[in-house]
Design a protein around this motif. Sequence first.
Motif, PDB file in Angstrom:
ATOM      1  N   GLY A 195      43.181  40.551  37.110  1.00 54.70           N
ATOM      2  CA  GLY A 195      42.853  41.491  38.177  1.00 54.70           C
ATOM      3  C   GLY A 195      42.809  40.852  39.549  1.00 54.70           C
ATOM      4  N   SER A 235      44.561  53.524  39.321  1.00 52.24           N
ATOM      5  CA  SER A 235      44.411  52.073  39.436  1.00 52.24           C
ATOM      6  C   SER A 235      45.650  51.478  40.079  1.00 52.24           C
ATOM      7  N   ASP A 237      47.263  49.076  38.962  1.00 52.44           N
ATOM      8  CA  ASP A 237      48.223  48.805  37.886  1.00 52.44           C
ATOM      9  C   ASP A 237      49.206  49.965  37.734  1.00 52.44           C
TER      10      ASP A 237
END
Length: 339
Positions: A195, A235, A237
């Motif tokens: 992260g 997110s 991602d």
Amino acid sequence: MKAIILAGGRGTRYWPLSVQRKPKQFTNLHSYKTMIQETYDRFRKWLPMENIYVVTTKEYYSLVTEQLPELNEQQIIIEPEPKDTGPCVALTAIHFLKQNDDEVLVMAPSDQYISDGDALMEYLLVAEKVAQKGTSIVTLGVTPNRPETGYGYIEGMKDGMNEGEVLRVKSFIEKPSLDKAEKLLQMENIFWNSGIFIWKPSTIAYYMQKNQQTIWKMLNENQWEERYSQLPKISVDYAILEHAEDVYTLPVTFEWDDLGSWNSLERILQVDKEGNLLLGDVHSSFTQNCTILSKNRKTLVIGAENLIIVVTDDGVLVCDKSKENEIKKFVQKFSDDKM
């Protein structure tokens, strides 16, 4: 390079130590300093103070200024309300691009454990060189040492790059089942997704314009603050990384943990001979394999096994360790007032 500390999360897995008005990044979970202070100090060892920023929500602005008084107003980027990391990252990029500043950013959560800050610096300097090129994104990848189902994974592959051991990302793998996690552990070039991302503001802008046009357009409008609540929760991602073509991972060797749950504390703190982790004014007897934390009151535990017990002014938690994943789900059903 600039360091951006992401500090807008709620940390519901750590209830009742972490509550909405003061989530876990603002608590001293495993040392005398709070987690955001530890993260700040980790960067401050090698970055000038003016190169460290915090992104948080309006709700936690006062906590940031209280715990990091060295920061000025310009170093705290305010998100009107939590919308996950996608909009947050985009908002941060806009903040710097409006100042014609395209220096590389390292974005890191405020609530991680990293054993060696000096090693982190060395890896980030390598990652910075890659991130300066074109629209490259670099992640720090952690070599797995157990079949973890609570983390996302990265599959890397070598492609001839010369910056240390940087690998091109072949794929991102969602949090796996235990069976899949055990298989991943046997594969080469598989890493936990830390992260921690290293990239330029213009790189973020490029991928947001390409893949999240609605979000990017709204954030660049004059009335974006009033319309922020309309943005989807997404997110980084999903918003960027899984669509990007120039993503790399740099495998790291320092000890790392995202400290996402009570059980994770046993990986960084020492348990006693009965397997208990006792934090605060806690006394136990005939008790095994328990994590027990008590704030501001004496706590006695007798005859317990495999439990998480947390006592604070905001509530009491008693949870079987095997049911720890239910804490977040249960807490989300209630407001703090009802808890």
